[in-house]
Design an enzyme around this catalytic site. Sequence first.
Site, PDB file in Angstrom:
ATOM      1  N   ASP A  24      37.632  39.405  41.552  1.00 49.89           N
ATOM      2  CA  ASP A  24      38.169  38.332  42.404  1.00 49.89           C
ATOM      3  C   ASP A  24      37.079  37.316  42.755  1.00 49.89           C
ATOM      4  O   ASP A  24      35.892  37.647  42.784  1.00 49.89           O
ATOM      5  CB  ASP A  24      38.742  38.961  43.688  1.00 49.89           C
ATOM      6  CG  ASP A  24      39.687  38.002  44.416  1.00 49.89           C
ATOM      7  OD1 ASP A  24      40.139  37.006  43.809  1.00 49.89           O
ATOM      8  OD2 ASP A  24      39.955  38.254  45.607  1.00 49.89           O
ATOM      9  N   HIS A  41      37.376  30.937  36.034  1.00 50.74           N
ATOM     10  CA  HIS A  41      37.876  32.060  35.220  1.00 50.74           C
ATOM     11  C   HIS A  41      37.041  32.196  33.950  1.00 50.74           C
ATOM     12  O   HIS A  41      36.704  33.297  33.530  1.00 50.74           O
ATOM     13  CB  HIS A  41      39.342  31.833  34.853  1.00 50.74           C
ATOM     14  CG  HIS A  41      40.254  31.744  36.041  1.00 50.74           C
ATOM     15  ND1 HIS A  41      40.229  32.675  37.054  1.00 50.74           N
ATOM     16  CD2 HIS A  41      41.217  30.843  36.390  1.00 50.74           C
ATOM     17  CE1 HIS A  41      41.144  32.345  37.967  1.00 50.74           C
ATOM     18  NE2 HIS A  41      41.748  31.231  37.589  1.00 50.74           N
ATOM     19  N   LEU A 135      33.923  54.290  25.403  1.00 47.61           N
ATOM     20  CA  LEU A 135      34.452  53.821  26.690  1.00 47.61           C
ATOM     21  C   LEU A 135      35.913  53.434  26.509  1.00 47.61           C
ATOM     22  O   LEU A 135      36.258  52.755  25.545  1.00 47.61           O
ATOM     23  CB  LEU A 135      33.653  52.570  27.144  1.00 47.61           C
ATOM     24  CG  LEU A 135      34.151  51.844  28.394  1.00 47.61           C
ATOM     25  CD1 LEU A 135      33.907  52.685  29.640  1.00 47.61           C
ATOM     26  CD2 LEU A 135      33.458  50.470  28.548  1.00 47.61           C
TER      27      LEU A 135
HETATM   28  C1  IPE Z   1      44.064  40.251  42.695  1.00 47.48           C
HETATM   29  O1  IPE Z   1      43.466  39.081  43.125  1.00 47.48           O
HETATM   30  C2  IPE Z   1      44.456  40.136  41.241  1.00 47.48           C
HETATM   31  C3  IPE Z   1      43.355  40.025  40.303  1.00 47.48           C
HETATM   32  C4  IPE Z   1      42.087  40.109  40.565  1.00 47.48           C
HETATM   33  C5  IPE Z   1      43.748  39.841  38.940  1.00 47.48           C
HETATM   34  P1  IPE Z   1      44.297  37.950  43.883  1.00 47.48           P
HETATM   35  O2  IPE Z   1      43.342  36.854  44.161  1.00 47.48           O
HETATM   36  O3  IPE Z   1      45.523  37.607  43.104  1.00 47.48           O
HETATM   37  O4  IPE Z   1      44.758  38.704  45.214  1.00 47.48           O
HETATM   38  P2  IPE Z   1      45.038  38.134  46.666  1.00 47.48           P
HETATM   39  O5  IPE Z   1      46.045  37.020  46.509  1.00 47.48           O
HETATM   40  O6  IPE Z   1      43.734  37.643  47.204  1.00 47.48           O
HETATM   41  O7  IPE Z   1      45.554  39.312  47.443  1.00 47.48           O
HETATM   42  C1  IPE Z   2      40.442  36.264  40.301  1.00 47.07           C
HETATM   43  O1  IPE Z   2      39.985  35.084  40.869  1.00 47.07           O
HETATM   44  C2  IPE Z   2      41.146  36.040  38.992  1.00 47.07           C
HETATM   45  C3  IPE Z   2      42.616  36.174  39.066  1.00 47.07           C
HETATM   46  C4  IPE Z   2      43.279  36.552  40.112  1.00 47.07           C
HETATM   47  C5  IPE Z   2      43.362  35.811  37.881  1.00 47.07           C
HETATM   48  P1  IPE Z   2      40.898  34.145  41.767  1.00 47.07           P
HETATM   49  O2  IPE Z   2      41.556  33.130  40.894  1.00 47.07           O
HETATM   50  O3  IPE Z   2      41.833  34.955  42.577  1.00 47.07           O
HETATM   51  O4  IPE Z   2      39.808  33.450  42.688  1.00 47.07           O
HETATM   52  P2  IPE Z   2      39.918  33.146  44.245  1.00 47.07           P
HETATM   53  O5  IPE Z   2      40.315  34.404  44.925  1.00 47.07           O
HETATM   54  O6  IPE Z   2      40.956  32.077  44.388  1.00 47.07           O
HETATM   55  O7  IPE Z   2      38.547  32.687  44.617  1.00 47.07           O
HETATM   56 MG    MG Z   3      41.699  35.797  44.408  1.00 45.22          MG
END
Ligand code: IPE
Ligand code: IPE
Ligand code: MG
Length: 246
Positions: A24, A41, A135
Amino acid sequence: MTNDLLQQLRVHGAVPAHVAIIMDGNGRWAKGRALPRPLGHHAGMKSVREVVEGCLEAGVGVLTLFAFSQDNWKRPAGEIEALMKLLEEYIAKEANELRAQGVAVRILGHLDPLGPGARNAVDRIVAETAGGQSLALNLCISYSARAEIARAARLLAESAAAGRLDPRDIDEDAVGRMLYTAEWPDPDLLIRTSGEMRISNFLLWQLAYAELYVTPVLWPDFTRRHLFEAIVEFQRRDRRFGRVSV
Ligand code: IPE
Ligand code: IPE
Ligand code: MG
């Protein structure tokens, strides 16, 4: 640079057999640099390579990565498109290397909504890396833990209705066998980057006794050194599983 930590975690013994990571913070990483979210990303791909190699070096057997949630389909179309293209790019770039390293890739999630490009790419990497012994790398894509548990209930109900299963035999092991993760032990360690203190519908069943490790580091900044730090911290924990420590 990381050898000191690798040495340390080898001496401590007990490396987690299964590590799960909620990757995240890509959006915040991009925002901090005044870049569009998809570039965050993209930058996160390097961290995937880091943790795969870190797991190989440390001797972790199973790595499960939360890459895209079922709820992430609610994001703007442009961001979803960028994430799906990135998945294809990751597979095109990494498939050969993963196979050479003995990494067996599996995809966990509800794949029906994937477009043909992403679907072909994931089918390809699973086929090309099958049999890898070093792995198990599980990529959770279009994944929801509640949907996974509901699916398990449905599969058990179908077996019972067809007379193949006695409802009295439905216990925790029977449910576990219907989950996407049936082949692997439950995660010992869950890492979440970017400081969020929540599970976000990830592996709700399987994380029952996982040790939780939240780091403020944003996913694109996460390196194998951070993984080793998490493992060293894991080795300091007292896992009791409801018992009294000895
Ligand atoms: C969880 O992260 C999903 C992934 C890392 C793929 P999100 O960014 O979607 O989760 P919330 O919205 O902060 O709970
Ligand atoms: C995690 O990063 C990747 C996915 C959930 C696909 P985010 O896109 O959720 O990044 P933040 O949480 O907005 O910083
Ligand atoms: Mg996120």
